[in-house]
Design a protein around this motif. Structure first.
Motif, mmCIF file in Angstrom:
data_model
loop_
_atom_site.group_PDB
_atom_site.id
_atom_site.type_symbol
_atom_site.label_atom_id
_atom_site.label_comp_id
_atom_site.label_asym_id
_atom_site.label_seq_id
_atom_site.Cartn_x
_atom_site.Cartn_y
_atom_site.Cartn_z
ATOM 1 N N ASP A 268 6.091 8.500 -8.566
ATOM 2 C CA ASP A 268 6.990 9.338 -7.756
ATOM 3 C C ASP A 268 7.230 8.698 -6.393
ATOM 4 O O ASP A 268 8.362 8.689 -5.892
ATOM 5 C CB ASP A 268 6.397 10.735 -7.578
ATOM 6 N N HIS A 269 6.162 8.176 -5.809
ATOM 7 C CA HIS A 269 6.281 7.510 -4.508
ATOM 8 C C HIS A 269 7.236 6.327 -4.587
ATOM 9 O O HIS A 269 7.985 6.066 -3.625
ATOM 10 C CB HIS A 269 4.895 7.040 -4.046
ATOM 11 N N LEU A 270 7.239 5.652 -5.717
ATOM 12 C CA LEU A 270 8.102 4.483 -5.908
ATOM 13 C C LEU A 270 9.480 4.871 -6.437
ATOM 14 O O LEU A 270 10.299 4.005 -6.716
ATOM 15 C CB LEU A 270 7.430 3.510 -6.881
ATOM 16 N N HIS A 271 9.719 6.178 -6.579
ATOM 17 C CA HIS A 271 11.008 6.710 -7.058
ATOM 18 C C HIS A 271 11.340 6.206 -8.460
ATOM 19 O O HIS A 271 12.499 5.954 -8.783
ATOM 20 C CB HIS A 271 12.136 6.354 -6.082
ATOM 21 N N ILE A 272 10.288 6.092 -9.272
ATOM 22 C CA ILE A 272 10.481 5.705 -10.672
ATOM 23 C C ILE A 272 10.360 6.960 -11.527
ATOM 24 O O ILE A 272 9.263 7.475 -11.749
ATOM 25 C CB ILE A 272 9.453 4.644 -11.099
ATOM 26 N N GLN A 273 11.495 7.473 -11.954
ATOM 27 C CA GLN A 273 11.526 8.670 -12.766
ATOM 28 C C GLN A 273 11.720 8.356 -14.246
ATOM 29 O O GLN A 273 11.542 9.217 -15.106
ATOM 30 C CB GLN A 273 12.658 9.586 -12.287
ATOM 31 N N GLN A 274 12.094 7.116 -14.556
ATOM 32 C CA GLN A 274 12.307 6.722 -15.936
ATOM 33 C C GLN A 274 10.972 6.674 -16.687
ATOM 34 O O GLN A 274 9.931 6.401 -16.097
ATOM 35 C CB GLN A 274 12.995 5.355 -16.009
ATOM 36 N N PRO A 275 10.997 6.916 -17.988
ATOM 37 C CA PRO A 275 9.772 6.810 -18.794
ATOM 38 C C PRO A 275 9.210 5.389 -18.748
ATOM 39 O O PRO A 275 9.966 4.417 -18.743
ATOM 40 C CB PRO A 275 10.235 7.171 -20.205
ATOM 41 N N VAL A 276 7.887 5.283 -18.714
ATOM 42 C CA VAL A 276 7.238 3.977 -18.619
ATOM 43 C C VAL A 276 6.434 3.683 -19.880
ATOM 44 O O VAL A 276 5.974 4.588 -20.577
ATOM 45 C CB VAL A 276 6.286 3.897 -17.405
ATOM 46 N N VAL A 277 6.297 2.401 -20.165
ATOM 47 C CA VAL A 277 5.289 1.965 -21.130
ATOM 48 C C VAL A 277 3.974 1.914 -20.370
ATOM 49 O O VAL A 277 3.842 1.173 -19.396
ATOM 50 C CB VAL A 277 5.618 0.584 -21.719
ATOM 51 N N PHE A 278 3.021 2.714 -20.770
ATOM 52 C CA PHE A 278 1.737 2.763 -20.076
ATOM 53 C C PHE A 278 0.799 1.778 -20.759
ATOM 54 O O PHE A 278 0.403 1.972 -21.903
ATOM 55 C CB PHE A 278 1.156 4.170 -20.129
ATOM 56 N N VAL A 279 0.468 0.707 -20.046
ATOM 57 C CA VAL A 279 -0.425 -0.328 -20.570
ATOM 58 C C VAL A 279 -1.820 -0.066 -20.019
ATOM 59 O O VAL A 279 -2.062 -0.218 -18.825
ATOM 60 C CB VAL A 279 0.055 -1.736 -20.162
ATOM 61 N N GLY A 280 -2.735 0.337 -20.876
ATOM 62 C CA GLY A 280 -4.074 0.676 -20.423
ATOM 63 C C GLY A 280 -5.133 -0.176 -21.089
ATOM 64 O O GLY A 280 -5.174 -0.270 -22.323
ATOM 65 N N HIS A 281 -5.970 -0.804 -20.281
ATOM 66 C CA HIS A 281 -7.088 -1.588 -20.823
ATOM 67 C C HIS A 281 -8.370 -0.795 -20.694
ATOM 68 O O HIS A 281 -8.676 -0.250 -19.624
ATOM 69 C CB HIS A 281 -7.232 -2.917 -20.069
ATOM 70 N N ILE B 56 -2.852 10.825 -10.251
ATOM 71 C CA ILE B 56 -2.608 9.879 -9.159
ATOM 72 C C ILE B 56 -1.599 8.823 -9.588
ATOM 73 O O ILE B 56 -0.717 8.434 -8.820
ATOM 74 C CB ILE B 56 -3.931 9.236 -8.703
ATOM 75 N N ALA B 57 -1.716 8.358 -10.842
ATOM 76 C CA ALA B 57 -0.755 7.375 -11.351
ATOM 77 C C ALA B 57 0.660 7.938 -11.325
ATOM 78 O O ALA B 57 1.618 7.243 -10.947
ATOM 79 C CB ALA B 57 -1.142 6.958 -12.763
ATOM 80 N N LYS B 58 0.807 9.197 -11.731
ATOM 81 C CA LYS B 58 2.132 9.833 -11.716
ATOM 82 C C LYS B 58 2.659 9.940 -10.291
ATOM 83 O O LYS B 58 3.861 9.712 -10.017
ATOM 84 C CB LYS B 58 2.042 11.223 -12.343
ATOM 85 N N LYS B 59 1.800 10.268 -9.346
ATOM 86 C CA LYS B 59 2.231 10.384 -7.954
ATOM 87 C C LYS B 59 2.626 9.035 -7.384
ATOM 88 O O LYS B 59 3.527 8.953 -6.539
ATOM 89 C CB LYS B 59 1.118 11.025 -7.114
ATOM 90 N N PHE C 285 0.826 -1.196 0.000
ATOM 91 C CA PHE C 285 0.000 0.000 0.000
ATOM 92 C C PHE C 285 0.864 1.250 0.000
ATOM 93 O O PHE C 285 1.917 1.291 0.636
ATOM 94 C CB PHE C 285 -0.938 0.013 1.212
ATOM 95 N N ALA C 286 0.407 2.256 -0.735
ATOM 96 C CA ALA C 286 1.077 3.555 -0.791
ATOM 97 C C ALA C 286 0.061 4.633 -0.456
ATOM 98 O O ALA C 286 -1.095 4.562 -0.890
ATOM 99 C CB ALA C 286 1.658 3.791 -2.176
ATOM 100 N N THR C 287 0.479 5.622 0.308
ATOM 101 C CA THR C 287 -0.382 6.762 0.615
ATOM 102 C C THR C 287 -0.103 7.854 -0.401
ATOM 103 O O THR C 287 1.007 8.398 -0.460
ATOM 104 C CB THR C 287 -0.132 7.294 2.030
ATOM 105 N N ILE C 288 -1.094 8.155 -1.210
ATOM 106 C CA ILE C 288 -0.994 9.174 -2.247
ATOM 107 C C ILE C 288 -2.038 10.239 -1.936
ATOM 108 O O ILE C 288 -3.238 9.962 -1.989
ATOM 109 C CB ILE C 288 -1.233 8.593 -3.656
ATOM 110 N N ASP C 289 -1.582 11.439 -1.599
ATOM 111 C CA ASP C 289 -2.491 12.488 -1.126
ATOM 112 C C ASP C 289 -3.251 11.931 0.083
ATOM 113 O O ASP C 289 -2.648 11.532 1.057
ATOM 114 C CB ASP C 289 -3.438 12.944 -2.237
ATOM 115 N N THR C 290 -4.565 11.861 -0.024
ATOM 116 C CA THR C 290 -5.358 11.332 1.099
ATOM 117 C C THR C 290 -5.790 9.897 0.842
ATOM 118 O O THR C 290 -6.568 9.342 1.615
ATOM 119 C CB THR C 290 -6.612 12.196 1.322
ATOM 120 N N TYR C 291 -5.284 9.290 -0.221
ATOM 121 C CA TYR C 291 -5.721 7.956 -0.612
ATOM 122 C C TYR C 291 -4.694 6.887 -0.255
ATOM 123 O O TYR C 291 -3.497 7.132 -0.229
ATOM 124 C CB TYR C 291 -5.960 7.897 -2.131
#
Length: 273
Positions: free
Chosen positions: A101-114, A95-98, A22-28
């Motif tokens: 950031d929380h995971l310290h992943i700054q590299q570009p990602v392949v965004f897989v969206g269904h 939220i996905a970007k945050k 679990f990650a706390t992102i803003d209030t979520y």
């Protein structure tokens, strides 16, 4: 965008499963999972409306062999925080970007969206170009429903659209639709345009589309409608210099479940072509 005719039976059956991290992102609080240890390949997975991170089970582990892969459940889905405000595809992209950031992943990602996740992916690529390596869109959501129905039978456009909108209403008092799903179904009918090539720019974009009839009584689920939609998606992705379109008659809306090997192969091509 064809999840509108799915029956989300798992939402009312009380299915159980193990929690993830679990990650706390803003209030979520977001449940998520990271697999793989690649320093050169990163991928973020975004599920369709009403679904959580486990929808990617058939492909997730395999892709982690050569890539660092991240999947999560959106706010309002499964063990992530419940949703009590309206969120849009842009909000979900933020939220996905945050989370990255929380995971310290700054590299570009392949965004897989269904499905609905494909709409979020387009906003993510528009808003965060430096964080987007490519888009792999599996049966991506669109806002072409009225146009598709009108090409087949203009007299039923309003009836079918209203039916689809009503799917966002509570089912029964005993089994209401979760707030996350209600919000996502509501968001589908916003009139704001989705980002296109002019907004996203020249990156690799692959679209996987089903050309299989949905087997329901809606014109929008007919084989004719599926073929019209596939041709529209093909025209759209061909606007990208590095765009690629793949259609399949062997899968329904969940290509990553029906034909996981196809999705895995197309993902891998993004790094070899």
């Amino acid at each position: 965008m064809r999840y509108y005719i799915l029956i989300f039976c798992f939402l009312i059956l009380g299915c159980s499963r193990e929690p993830y991290q679990f990650a706390t992102i803003d209030t979520y609080s977001l449940e998520y999972q990271v697999l793989g240890n690649s320093n050169t390949c990163f991928a973020l997975f975004e599920a369709g409306a009403g679904f959580d991170l486990e929808t990617f089970d058939p492909i997730f582990n395999k892709l982690s062999e050569n890539c660092t892969v991240i999947r999560y459940s959106r706010v309002g889905q499964w063990l992530s925080s419940q949703l009590n405000i309206k969120l849009s595809t842009k909000n979900y992209a933020e939220i996905a970007k945050k989370l990255l950031d929380h995971l310290h992943i700054q590299q570009p990602v392949v965004f897989v969206g269904h499905s609905y996740g494909g709409m979020i992916a387009r906003h993510f690529a528009d808003m965060y170009p430096n964080n987007t390596e490519a888009l792999l869109l599996i049966e991506p959501g669109t806002r072409w429903e009225r146009e598709i129905i009108a090409q087949i039978d203009p007299t039923v456009v309003e009836t079918e659209i209203q039916f689809l909108k009503d799917m966002g209403e509570p089912m029964t008092e005993e089994h209401p639709r979760p707030d996350g799903l209600k919000n996502e179904l509501r968001d589908l009918w916003l009139t704001s345009p989705l980002p296109d090539f002019a907004d996203i720019g020249d990156i690799k974009v692959t679209v996987l589309a089903s050309v299989q009839a949905m087997g329901d009584e809606l014109e929008l689920g007919s084989l004719e409608a599926m073929n019209i939609r596939a041709k529209m998606l093909e025209s759209w992705v061909n606007e990208f210099p590095q765009g690629r379109f793949v259609s399949t008659p062997q899968s329904g809306h969940f290509i990553h479940i029906d034909e996981p090997e196809l999705v895995i192969a197309e993902f891998q091509k993004m790094f070899t072509s």
